[in-house]
Design a protein around this motif. Structure first.
Motif, PDB file in Angstrom:
ATOM      1  N   HIS A 277      12.764   9.948   4.921  1.00 38.06           N
ATOM      2  CA  HIS A 277      13.446   8.832   4.254  1.00 38.06           C
ATOM      3  C   HIS A 277      13.188   7.535   5.019  1.00 38.06           C
ATOM      4  CE1 HIS A 277      16.294   6.761   1.778  1.00 38.06           C
ATOM      5  NE2 HIS A 277      17.116   6.502   2.775  1.00 38.06           N
ATOM      6  N   ASP A 278      12.999   6.458   4.263  1.00 35.91           N
ATOM      7  CA  ASP A 278      12.819   5.122   4.841  1.00 35.91           C
ATOM      8  C   ASP A 278      11.702   5.072   5.879  1.00 35.91           C
ATOM      9  OD1 ASP A 278      14.658   3.881   3.267  1.00 35.91           O
ATOM     10  OD2 ASP A 278      16.303   4.022   4.719  1.00 35.91           O
ATOM     11  N   GLY A 279      10.607   5.761   5.600  1.00 33.71           N
ATOM     12  CA  GLY A 279       9.453   5.694   6.481  1.00 33.71           C
ATOM     13  C   GLY A 279       9.559   6.472   7.763  1.00 33.71           C
ATOM     14  N   SER A 280      10.537   7.363   7.877  1.00 35.93           N
ATOM     15  CA  SER A 280      10.684   8.153   9.100  1.00 35.93           C
ATOM     16  C   SER A 280      11.022   9.596   8.745  1.00 35.93           C
ATOM     17  CB  SER A 280      11.791   7.574   9.998  1.00 35.93           C
ATOM     18  OG  SER A 280      13.044   7.658   9.350  1.00 35.93           O
ATOM     19  N   ALA A 281      10.712  10.479   9.669  1.00 38.65           N
ATOM     20  CA  ALA A 281      11.030  11.897   9.526  1.00 38.65           C
ATOM     21  C   ALA A 281      11.867  12.315  10.726  1.00 38.65           C
ATOM     22  CB  ALA A 281       9.756  12.729   9.446  1.00 38.65           C
ATOM     23  N   SER A 282      13.010  12.915  10.469  1.00 39.56           N
ATOM     24  CA  SER A 282      13.912  13.273  11.563  1.00 39.56           C
ATOM     25  C   SER A 282      14.565  14.620  11.287  1.00 39.56           C
ATOM     26  CB  SER A 282      14.998  12.202  11.726  1.00 39.56           C
ATOM     27  OG  SER A 282      15.719  12.041  10.514  1.00 39.56           O
ATOM     28  N   PRO A 283      14.800  15.411  12.334  1.00 41.49           N
ATOM     29  CA  PRO A 283      15.523  16.670  12.161  1.00 41.49           C
ATOM     30  C   PRO A 283      16.951  16.419  11.685  1.00 41.49           C
ATOM     31  CG  PRO A 283      14.407  16.580  14.288  1.00 41.49           C
ATOM     32  CD  PRO A 283      14.361  15.198  13.720  1.00 41.49           C
ATOM     33  N   VAL A 284      17.438  17.284  10.811  1.00 40.54           N
ATOM     34  CA  VAL A 284      18.805  17.184  10.302  1.00 40.54           C
ATOM     35  C   VAL A 284      19.701  18.048  11.176  1.00 40.54           C
ATOM     36  CG1 VAL A 284      20.313  17.592   8.338  1.00 40.54           C
ATOM     37  CG2 VAL A 284      17.982  16.782   7.962  1.00 40.54           C
ATOM     38  N   ALA A 285      20.676  17.441  11.793  1.00 37.88           N
ATOM     39  CA  ALA A 285      21.557  18.181  12.690  1.00 37.88           C
ATOM     40  C   ALA A 285      22.484  19.090  11.884  1.00 37.88           C
ATOM     41  CB  ALA A 285      22.380  17.219  13.536  1.00 37.88           C
ATOM     42  N   LEU A 286      22.483  20.378  12.224  1.00 41.24           N
ATOM     43  CA  LEU A 286      23.413  21.349  11.638  1.00 41.24           C
ATOM     44  C   LEU A 286      24.231  21.947  12.778  1.00 41.24           C
ATOM     45  CD1 LEU A 286      21.063  23.131   9.049  1.00 41.24           C
ATOM     46  CD2 LEU A 286      22.825  21.428   8.583  1.00 41.24           C
ATOM     47  N   HIS A 287      25.563  21.784  12.688  1.00 42.66           N
ATOM     48  CA  HIS A 287      26.435  22.148  13.801  1.00 42.66           C
ATOM     49  C   HIS A 287      27.108  23.504  13.620  1.00 42.66           C
ATOM     50  CE1 HIS A 287      25.902  18.002  15.104  1.00 42.66           C
ATOM     51  NE2 HIS A 287      26.277  17.594  13.890  1.00 42.66           N
ATOM     52  N   ARG A 288      26.885  24.157  12.481  1.00 44.35           N
ATOM     53  CA  ARG A 288      27.569  25.429  12.217  1.00 44.35           C
ATOM     54  C   ARG A 288      26.552  26.541  11.968  1.00 44.35           C
ATOM     55  NH1 ARG A 288      32.500  23.526   8.163  1.00 44.35           N
ATOM     56  NH2 ARG A 288      33.460  22.050   9.621  1.00 44.35           N
ATOM     57  N   THR A 289      25.603  26.649  12.843  1.00 48.04           N
ATOM     58  CA  THR A 289      24.582  27.688  12.706  1.00 48.04           C
ATOM     59  C   THR A 289      25.170  29.044  13.034  1.00 48.04           C
ATOM     60  OG1 THR A 289      22.842  26.125  13.296  1.00 48.04           O
ATOM     61  CG2 THR A 289      22.338  28.472  13.510  1.00 48.04           C
ATOM     62  N   SER A 290      24.923  30.007  12.161  1.00 43.34           N
ATOM     63  CA  SER A 290      25.424  31.368  12.368  1.00 43.34           C
ATOM     64  C   SER A 290      24.254  32.305  12.650  1.00 43.34           C
ATOM     65  CB  SER A 290      26.201  31.842  11.134  1.00 43.34           C
ATOM     66  OG  SER A 290      25.391  31.781   9.975  1.00 43.34           O
ATOM     67  N   VAL A 291      24.572  33.576  12.822  1.00 43.15           N
ATOM     68  CA  VAL A 291      23.543  34.560  13.166  1.00 43.15           C
ATOM     69  C   VAL A 291      22.667  34.834  11.946  1.00 43.15           C
ATOM     70  CG1 VAL A 291      24.966  35.636  14.935  1.00 43.15           C
ATOM     71  CG2 VAL A 291      25.083  36.466  12.574  1.00 43.15           C
ATOM     72  N   PRO A 292      21.476  35.370  12.141  1.00 40.95           N
ATOM     73  CA  PRO A 292      20.604  35.689  11.009  1.00 40.95           C
ATOM     74  C   PRO A 292      21.230  36.717  10.072  1.00 40.95           C
ATOM     75  CG  PRO A 292      19.345  35.642  13.048  1.00 40.95           C
ATOM     76  CD  PRO A 292      20.785  35.554  13.438  1.00 40.95           C
ATOM     77  N   LEU A 293      20.716  36.756   8.865  1.00 43.02           N
ATOM     78  CA  LEU A 293      21.177  37.710   7.869  1.00 43.02           C
ATOM     79  C   LEU A 293      20.852  39.128   8.329  1.00 43.02           C
ATOM     80  CD1 LEU A 293      19.895  35.789   4.730  1.00 43.02           C
ATOM     81  CD2 LEU A 293      22.270  35.942   5.517  1.00 43.02           C
ATOM     82  N   GLY A 294      21.850  40.004   8.222  1.00 42.09           N
ATOM     83  CA  GLY A 294      21.709  41.369   8.694  1.00 42.09           C
ATOM     84  C   GLY A 294      22.370  41.615  10.027  1.00 42.09           C
TER      85      GLY A 294
END
Length: 399
Positions: A277-294
Motif C-alpha cells: 500500500h502507498d508504494g511500500s510493502a510491510s509485514p502485518v503485525a499479528l499479536h495472537r498467533t496460536s499453534v499450528p492446526l493439529g
C-alpha cells in the motif's frame, strides 16, 4: 504454476483432445520423417565410402548397427522400424558383394538383424512407458483441479491472484494449500503449509481443505472455521496413526473479508502477511498467533481472531515458507521485504511475475520447498460483477 489468468498446470504440456497417447508421449523426442531420411542417407553414404576405402582390413559397415539404437531414443516405432530395415538391407547388400569368409558374412548379417530388432523393441518399450507417464500426469492434473483451484479467483469482496510451484516437477500437488470461498459471512481465505512432503502431506492438505470449504460457509466466526479445520487434521492424524504413518500438522493463516477496511485474521503458526500500500510493502503485525492446526491440544489456549487494516487500494500478500526459505548458492535466505519494495507500485500480476522470476534467479532454479503465493486485492468493477454472479470461471463455489 499459476500466474494471473494462467492455470497451475499451464506451464506443462497436455495432450490435445483426440490425440494418440503414444504419439503424444513420444512427440517431444520425435523428429520429422524427411529429416530422419536425409540424415540416414548421409550417414549411410559416409559409412559405405569409409568401408570402401578401408577394405577388408578394417570393415566400417558394422557401425551402422548403432543407428537403430539411436533411432529408438528419438523416433517413433514406425520410424525406428524403417531405420532398422534400411540398415539391415545395406549391411546385407554390402556383405553379399564382399569377398569375405562365408561365416563372417553370416555372423555380421545375423548380428545386424538382432541389433535392429532390439532397437525396435526398445523404442516400443520407451513409448509405452511414456504413454503411462502421460496418463498418470493427466490423472494428476485432474487431481489438482479438485484440490487446488485455478487462479485467479474472484468473489464479491476480493480477487485472488497467485502462483503455485510444487518442489517436485513430476508432481502437480505438494504440501502447500490455499483456498478462497465466498460465503454468507464474506470471503474466507486460507493458505497453509503441511509438515513434510509426499503423498501423506497431500492427504493432510486435502483433509484440511475439505473441512475449510464446508466450515467457511457454515460457521459465522472465523475462529470456528479454524477449529473445524483443526478437528479434521486431528481426525486424519488418528487415521494415519492406525496405518503406521506419522502425525502431521499444518501451519495456516485464515482471513475473512467483509468488504470493509479491515480484515479478520486467525494465525495458526503461519508467516505474517505483507501489506502492499502507498508504494511500500510491510509485514502485518499479528499479536495472537496460536499453534499450528493439529496441535491445539498442546497449546492450552483457544484460538483468537484479530483485525488488521485493509485500506482502499491496498493488497495483502500471503505465502508459504518456500519463499522466505529460498536460498542462493552461498546459503543466504531470500530477502523478500527488500525485493517487494521494488515492485509494490505495480499490479498483482506484475508483482507475481517479478517475484517468481526473481526467486528462480536467486535460487539458481534449486527449490527446497513448495512455493505458494496469493495477492489479495479488491476486485475491479467487471471482476466484482462476475464474482457476485458466481461465475464458475472466476469465483469459488459457496458449497
Amino acid at each position: 504454476m499459476v500466474m494471473g489468468l494462467r492455470r497451475p498446470w499451464a506451464a506443462r504440456r497436455e495432450p490435445l483432445p483426440g490425440a494418440d497417447p503414444a504419439e503424444t508421449a513420444a512427440g517431444d523426442a520425435r523428429i520429422g520423417s524427411w529429416a530422419l531420411a536425409l540424415w540416414l542417407l548421409l550417414l549411410t553414404v559416409v559409412v559405405v565410402l569409409l568401408d570402401t576405402f578401408t577394405g577388408n582390413d578394417l570393415p566400417v559397415i558394422p557401425l551402422l548397427v548403432v543407428l537403430p539404437a539411436l533411432a529408438s531414443v528419438f523416433c517413433t516405432v514406425r520410424q525406428t522400424t524403417g531405420v532398422a530395415v534400411w540398415v539391415t538391407l545395406v549391411v546385407v547388400g554390402s556383405r553379399i558383394a564382399s569377398t569375405g569368409a562365408f561365416w563372417d558374412v553370416v555372423f555380421l548379417i545375423g548380428f545386424t538383424a538382432l541389433a535392429s530388432a532390439l532397437g525396435v523393441v526398445a523404442c516400443a518399450a520407451r513409448i509405452r512407458h511414456a504413454t503411462e507417464v502421460a496418463r498418470l500426469r493427466s490423472a494428476a492434473v485432474a487431481l489438482q483441479r479438485q484440490i487446488l483451484r485455478p487462479l485467479p479467483i474472484v468473489t464479491r469482496q476480493i480477487c485472488a491472484h497467485g502462483f503455485y510451484e510444487p518442489i517436485e516437477e513430476d508432481r502437480f500437488v505438494g504440501g502447500d494449500i490455499y483456498e478462497v470461498v465466498q460465503s454468507p459471512h464474506g470471503t474466507r481465505v486460507i493458505i497453509g503449509d503441511v509438515q513434510g512432503k509426499g503423498l501423506p502431506a497431500i492427504g493432510v492438505g486435502f483433509a484440511a481443505l475439505g473441512a475449510f470449504r464446508e466450515a467457511a460457509v457454515r460457521e459465522p466466526e472465523l475462529t470456528a472455521v479454524a477449529d473445524a479445520v483443526e478437528d479434521a487434521v486431528v481426525r486424519h492424524n488418528a487415521f494415519s496413526a492406525g496405518t503406521g504413518e506419522a502425525e502431521r500438522f499444518v501451519t495456516a493463516l485464515l482471513l475473512g473479508f467483509d468488504g470493509g477496511d479491515r480484515v479478520r485474521a486467525v494465525n495458526c503458526g503461519h508467516l505474517l502477511p505483507r501489506l502492499l500500500h502507498d508504494g511500500s510493502a510491510s509485514p502485518v503485525a499479528l499479536h495472537r498467533t496460536s499453534v499450528p492446526l493439529g496441535l491445539a491440544a498442546l497449546g492450552g489456549e483457544a484460538r483468537a481472531a484479530e483485525w488488521i487494516g485493509f485500506p482502499p487500494g491496498a493488497a495483502l500478500m500471503v505465502f508459504t515458507d518456500g519463499v522466505t526459505e529460498a536460498r542462493d548458492a552461498a546459503g543466504v535466505f531470500y530477502p523478500l521485504d527488500e525485493r517487494l519494495g521494488r515492485w509494490v507500485g505495480q499490479g498483482p500480476d506484475e508483482v507475481l511475475e517479478a517475484l517468481q522470476a526473481d526467486l528462480q534467479a536467486f535460487s539458481g532454479g534449486v527449490r527446497r520447498d513448495d512455493v505458494a503465493v496469493l495477492v489479495l486485492n479488491r476486485p475491479q468493477a467487471a471482476e466484482s460483477e462476475a464474482g457476485s454472479r458466481g461465475d464458475p470461471a472466476t469465483s469459488a463455489p459457496t458449497t
